[in-house]
Design a protein around this motif. Structure first.
Motif, PDB file in Angstrom:
ATOM      1  N   MET A 112      29.820  45.257  15.091  1.00  0.00           N
ATOM      2  CA  MET A 112      29.912  45.734  16.476  1.00  0.00           C
ATOM      3  C   MET A 112      30.604  44.680  17.323  1.00  0.00           C
ATOM      4  O   MET A 112      30.507  43.477  17.056  1.00  0.00           O
ATOM      5  CB  MET A 112      28.524  46.037  17.043  1.00  0.00           C
ATOM      6  N   GLU A 121      33.768  44.377  13.304  1.00  0.00           N
ATOM      7  CA  GLU A 121      33.340  45.760  13.087  1.00  0.00           C
ATOM      8  C   GLU A 121      33.310  46.129  11.607  1.00  0.00           C
ATOM      9  O   GLU A 121      32.457  46.903  11.164  1.00  0.00           O
ATOM     10  CB  GLU A 121      34.294  46.714  13.817  1.00  0.00           C
ATOM     11  N   HIS A 123      31.956  50.205  17.852  1.00  0.00           N
ATOM     12  CA  HIS A 123      32.444  49.935  16.500  1.00  0.00           C
ATOM     13  C   HIS A 123      33.324  51.093  16.062  1.00  0.00           C
ATOM     14  O   HIS A 123      33.412  52.110  16.737  1.00  0.00           O
ATOM     15  CB  HIS A 123      31.280  49.744  15.524  1.00  0.00           C
ATOM     16  N   HIS A 142      28.115  48.910   9.514  1.00  0.00           N
ATOM     17  CA  HIS A 142      29.243  48.454  10.331  1.00  0.00           C
ATOM     18  C   HIS A 142      28.765  47.277  11.155  1.00  0.00           C
ATOM     19  O   HIS A 142      27.559  47.023  11.245  1.00  0.00           O
ATOM     20  CB  HIS A 142      29.754  49.557  11.270  1.00  0.00           C
TER      21      HIS A 142
END
Length: 394
Positions: free
Chosen positions: A268, A384, A377, A266
């Protein structure tokens, strides 16, 4: 360049490959074929390095601090929803979306009929604990292989004779989440520092063998630093430089007939618009349990209260979150194109996805360390959702 706060709405998701496509592409590469979805060149051995928190937008914005990673950039892929470690790694290993494998977030409710006391437990899937990340162990309550029964691509590779090895922190070995996500036995080498990761991968690939080898390596520090100091902060940039050097060292030591694939679980963002579920009047009225994390919340309502909860959350959060009932979530395929009946029962009666810089905190119910984090996230922003897939051959 700043990480993008532009949202990728579910109707746009089909234009991206996802983390669930990566291991099937690696499997095809080991068999001598190139996947059209995630183009990984055929090779005898493949090392997959997951740098936790390595988002494509963050890498683009701070390319000067990661010249090796930046030089390998290709088209990004999507982490999947929610964009969180437990879901992403399981999707990566199973080769399918969470609507099939069932790890639908950082935490969720697993069984609406199994109760201890007045309310059902929620399961923190990453820590495999009850109700909170620092709660009691959930191993006796929830068997990992029952909660996530799909062996998927990793298990198929194992059954076909691919030699599998794991290079990651020793503390994760045998944990509830590891059992749920990594359903194939293999050599396990404990590694925490970048040098230990490099040495572990080198150790696995050193012996000669006719069999194909798949090495999964994991480094968590970029995500941890982003949570505590914020993505793009000086400590985060220093950690990004360490990640870049880790990849450079792996490339240097990569033997012939081996490929290195680098990705993230992912991205952030830094979020500071706080809505405290525990203290805002009306947010817990009619609510039985709240799970998920601060950018993506699952809300489980008491009998007959769903519509009132939905209306209250929409009124309070307004444009700072997408708030939808379960049937809309299923119809719009937030958790994947197909959701099993078992997994559908895990989805909240109401699901809230934060927008912009908003986060949905629980200051009275969750650990202070989590509620005070700077980096977050889970939601739909490009920052994200989008992660890189970087490839280098020995």
């Amino acid at each position: 360049m700043s990480p993008s706060s532009a949202e990728l709405h579910p109707r746009q998701w089909g234009s991206y490959a996802t983390l669930a496509d990566v291991l099937p592409a690696i499997d095809r590469a080991l068999e001598g074929h190139r996947s059209p979805t995630v183009p990984i060149p055929p090779d005898k051995d493949v090392v997959l390095l997951l740098i936790d928190g390595l988002g494509a937008d963050l890498l683009d914005a701070h390319a000067a601090f990661a010249p090796t990673l930046a030089s390998m950039r290709t088209a990004p892929i999507r982490a999947g929803f929610p964009a969180t470690t437990a879901t992403s790694i399981t999707s990566l290993m199973a080769g399918t979306h969470c609507g099939a494998h069932g790890i639908i977030g950082y935490s969720f409710r697993t069984d609406r009929t199994a109760t201890e006391g007045p309310d059902p437990h929620t399961l923190n899937a990453l820590r495999w604990t009850l109700d909170r990340s620092d709660g009691a162990s959930a191993l006796e309550t929830y068997v990992p292989e029952d909660i996530q029964p799909i062996g998927g691509t990793l298990a198929a590779m194992d059954s076909r004779g691919v030699e599998i090895a794991y290079v990651m922190p020793a503390a994760y070995r045998g944990s509830g989440f590891s059992r749920a996500a990594f359903q194939a036995k293999g050599l396990y080498i404990g590694a925490t520092t970048p040098r230990e990761v490099v040495n572990g991968v080198t150790e696995v690939l050193a012996p000669r063998t006719r069999r194909h080898r798949f090495v999964y390596a994991y480094w968590p520090d970029l995500d941890l630093t982003g949570h505590l100091a914020g993505p793009g902060s000086e400590p985060w940039l220093q950690t990004l430089q360490l990640a870049d050097q880790l990849v450079a060292d792996l490339i240097t030591d990569l033997p012939q007939h081996a490929a290195l694939v680098v990705t993230g679980d992912h991205g952030m963002i830094q979020a500071d618009m706080r809505f405290d579920i525990d203290t805002i009047d009306g947010m817990l009225t009619g609510v039985q349990a709240v799970a998920g994390e601060m950018r993506a919340r699952e809300v489980y309502t008491r009998p007959g209260a769903r519509d009132d909860v939905l209306q209250a959350w929409r009124a309070i959060l307004d444009d700072d979150a997408h708030v939808a009932p379960r049937e809309q979530v299923l119809d719009e395929q937030w958790f994947g194109p197909e959701v099993t009946d078992v997994v559908a029962e895990r989805i909240g009666d109401v699901v809230a996805v934060a927008r912009g810089a908003a986060i949905l905190t629980r200051t009275l119910s969750e650990p202070q360390l989590e509620t005070e984090m700077l980096g977050h996230h889970g939601a739909w922003t490009a920052a994200e959702q989008l992660v890189p897939v970087l490839v280098e051959q020995g």
